[in-house]
Design a protein around this motif. Structure first.
Motif, mmCIF file in Angstrom:
data_model
loop_
_atom_site.group_PDB
_atom_site.id
_atom_site.type_symbol
_atom_site.label_atom_id
_atom_site.label_comp_id
_atom_site.label_asym_id
_atom_site.label_seq_id
_atom_site.Cartn_x
_atom_site.Cartn_y
_atom_site.Cartn_z
ATOM 1 N N ILE A 37 111.924 30.885 47.127
ATOM 2 C CA ILE A 37 111.715 32.331 47.194
ATOM 3 C C ILE A 37 112.962 33.019 46.658
ATOM 4 C CG2 ILE A 37 111.243 34.284 48.728
ATOM 5 C CD1 ILE A 37 109.945 32.178 50.658
ATOM 6 N N LEU A 39 114.957 36.148 46.260
ATOM 7 C CA LEU A 39 115.091 37.491 46.836
ATOM 8 C C LEU A 39 116.086 38.295 46.010
ATOM 9 C CD1 LEU A 39 115.645 37.281 50.711
ATOM 10 C CD2 LEU A 39 113.797 38.461 49.518
ATOM 11 N N CYS A 58 114.452 37.959 56.706
ATOM 12 C CA CYS A 58 113.912 36.759 56.049
ATOM 13 C C CYS A 58 114.545 35.499 56.637
ATOM 14 C CB CYS A 58 114.154 36.819 54.542
ATOM 15 S SG CYS A 58 113.198 38.104 53.708
ATOM 16 N N ALA A 106 110.808 38.171 45.327
ATOM 17 C CA ALA A 106 110.629 39.073 46.472
ATOM 18 C C ALA A 106 111.839 39.981 46.620
ATOM 19 C CB ALA A 106 110.401 38.261 47.745
ATOM 20 N N ILE A 129 106.660 39.976 45.639
ATOM 21 C CA ILE A 129 106.434 40.652 46.918
ATOM 22 C C ILE A 129 107.407 41.818 47.052
ATOM 23 C CG2 ILE A 129 106.202 40.343 49.419
ATOM 24 C CD1 ILE A 129 104.374 38.533 47.608
ATOM 25 N N MET A 131 109.080 44.362 49.122
ATOM 26 C CA MET A 131 109.349 44.491 50.549
ATOM 27 C C MET A 131 109.865 45.875 50.942
ATOM 28 S SD MET A 131 111.152 40.785 51.021
ATOM 29 C CE MET A 131 110.178 39.307 51.399
ATOM 30 N N GLY A 318 106.819 40.093 54.613
ATOM 31 C CA GLY A 318 106.733 39.468 53.296
ATOM 32 C C GLY A 318 106.827 37.953 53.429
ATOM 33 N N ILE A 322 103.907 35.101 52.553
ATOM 34 C CA ILE A 322 104.156 33.936 51.694
ATOM 35 C C ILE A 322 103.796 32.647 52.444
ATOM 36 C CG2 ILE A 322 105.941 32.607 50.470
ATOM 37 C CD1 ILE A 322 107.438 35.358 50.081
#
Ligand code: VNL
Length: 395
Positions: A37, A39, A58, A106, A129, A131, A318, A322
């Motif tokens: 992921i 970010l 997260c 994300a 995504i 957020m 988020g 996922i």
């Protein structure tokens, strides 16, 4: 290996062409493939609190739900885009696709940054995504975008209705001059006028280095019943300081708006001046539910001194989205993961929420809140609820 055999960094980063080429070959995901992921968040600069809040949420999700899902090890790759540089966000997104081979992009703290990354998600066919960024149109910028935060029309419409029904007749409006500010202003002005209200003046302040003082003086001179404010998370402290210093509250002027101006991240620092502000918002750290009590306790424990704000739940949910999509499609490609996300429903710390299958956007409850002192600290106390508010803000 002779370095000349390696493609130069520059070549790899030539842009979308390179990203597309890298994904043109089928990538078979095996059960052991890590779930990466990527970010991208403002970790420095004026919007660093958004990055800090989402990162904390997260990481907490990983800690409480385990660092693997459907047999895949979860890896968070966090990069700072500084908040105000769309080209940087886009470059980081490209690097994450090409070099890190992320599964999902994300984060996205501000609208211009989400806009900049959207074509990368489309080209690379990876879910993106969103957020935090809240302009309504964002998910239309790529079929791979799914939003877990909020939209400005959603968080503005309820307070427009409240104002019209609570003896507020003349309003001075102040928003930050960029897409979410325009969304919020439009929603407020249209709905408040339709309900019989009058807008005295609608001013816009710059996103970069804003000086709120002259605008708040103008608002004071206007003798409006209320000042409507939208500023992005982090800016509320400066606005509230001017509101207080210029004595607007003492004139009887009410402050109203979406809840960004009384963001839980800075509410304790704002202190007493925030008391009496009326806002509508999808999340308050004071939301009364077992899920939220557990969330606030865990966030506070893991991050001493931090009160989770509305952006943090965008990050938390988020991650949930996922994880759940990967459970449904353990080896799914980007398209399959997005399909799995559509229509998903769950109970967040904010309350019930779902991903609208048609728009890939969030449908959720929006609450009216008043900022009140409780045990010596200001909290946004919810006093009314609008259920299942659409991204358009239609109530
Ligand atoms: C945005 C909207 C950003 C609302 C925010 O905080 C916010 C945006 C950084 O869409 O740029 O509170």
């Amino acid at each position: 290996m002779n370095p000349s055999f390696l493609p130069s960094r520059r070549k790899v980063l030539q842009g979308l062409g390179a990203a597309a080429a890298a994904t043109a070959f089928p990538r078979y995901a095996y059960a052991a493939d890590p779930l990466k992921i990527g970010l991208i968040l403002p970790m420095t600069g004026p919007f660093a609190s958004t990055g800090r809040q989402i990162t904390a949420a997260c990481k907490l999700y990983l800690q409480t739900h385990g660092d693997s899902v459907a047999g895949r090890k979860v890896e968070l790759i966090i990069k700072d885009d500084t908040g105000l540089a769309p080209e940087t966000t886009k470059r980081i997104a490209q690097e994450m696709v090409v070099q890190d081979r992320i599964t999902v992009l994300a984060g996205f703290g501000l609208t211009p940054l989400a806009f900049a990354a959207a074509p990368v998600a489309t080209e690379a066919k990876v879910p993106m995504i969103v957020m935090a960024a809240g302009t309504e149109v964002i998910p239309q910028r790529s079929p791979f975008i799914v939003r877990t935060g909020f939209t400005l029309p959603q968080n503005t419409a309820p307070v427009a209705l409240w104002a019209a029904q609570n003896n507020i007749k003349r309003v001075f409006s102040l928003v930050t001059d960029y897409a979410p500010g325009h969304d919020s202003e439009k929603t407020f002005v249209n709905r408040f006028k339709a309900a019989g209200g009058t807008i005295i003046e609608a001013v816009r302040t710059p996103l970069r280095n804003p000086d709120y003082a002259p605008f708040l003086q103008r608002a004071k001179d206007s003798k409006a019943d209320a000042l409507f404010v939208f500023v992005p998370s982090g800016e509320g402290l400066a606005v509230m300081k001017q509101f207080e210093e210029r004595g607007l509250k003492q004139t009887g002027m009410k402050m109203i708006g979406p809840g960004d101006v009384v963001d839980d991240d800075i509410l304790v620092s704002i202190g007493a001046p925030a008391v009496g502000v009326i806002t509508s918002m999808h999340y308050s750290a004071a939301h009364d539910s077992p899920e939220n009590k557990a969330y606030v306790a865990a966030m506070t424990k893991a991050n001493p001194g931090m009160r989770p704000n509305f952006h943090s739940v965008g990050g938390w949910d988020g991650m949930h989205l996922i994880y759940e999509a990967v459970k449904k499609q353990p080896n799914g490609n980007g398209q399959q993961l997005v399909e799995a996300m559509k229509g998903m429903k769950w109970t967040s710390p904010r309350g019930p929420m779902m991903i609208d299958p048609a728009t890939r956007d969030v449908i959720q409850n929006v609450y009216l809140r008043e900022t009140r002192m409780v045990n010596g600290e200001p909290w946004n106390i919810e006093f009314a609820k609008f259920e299942n508010v659409k991204p358009s803000g239609d109530l």
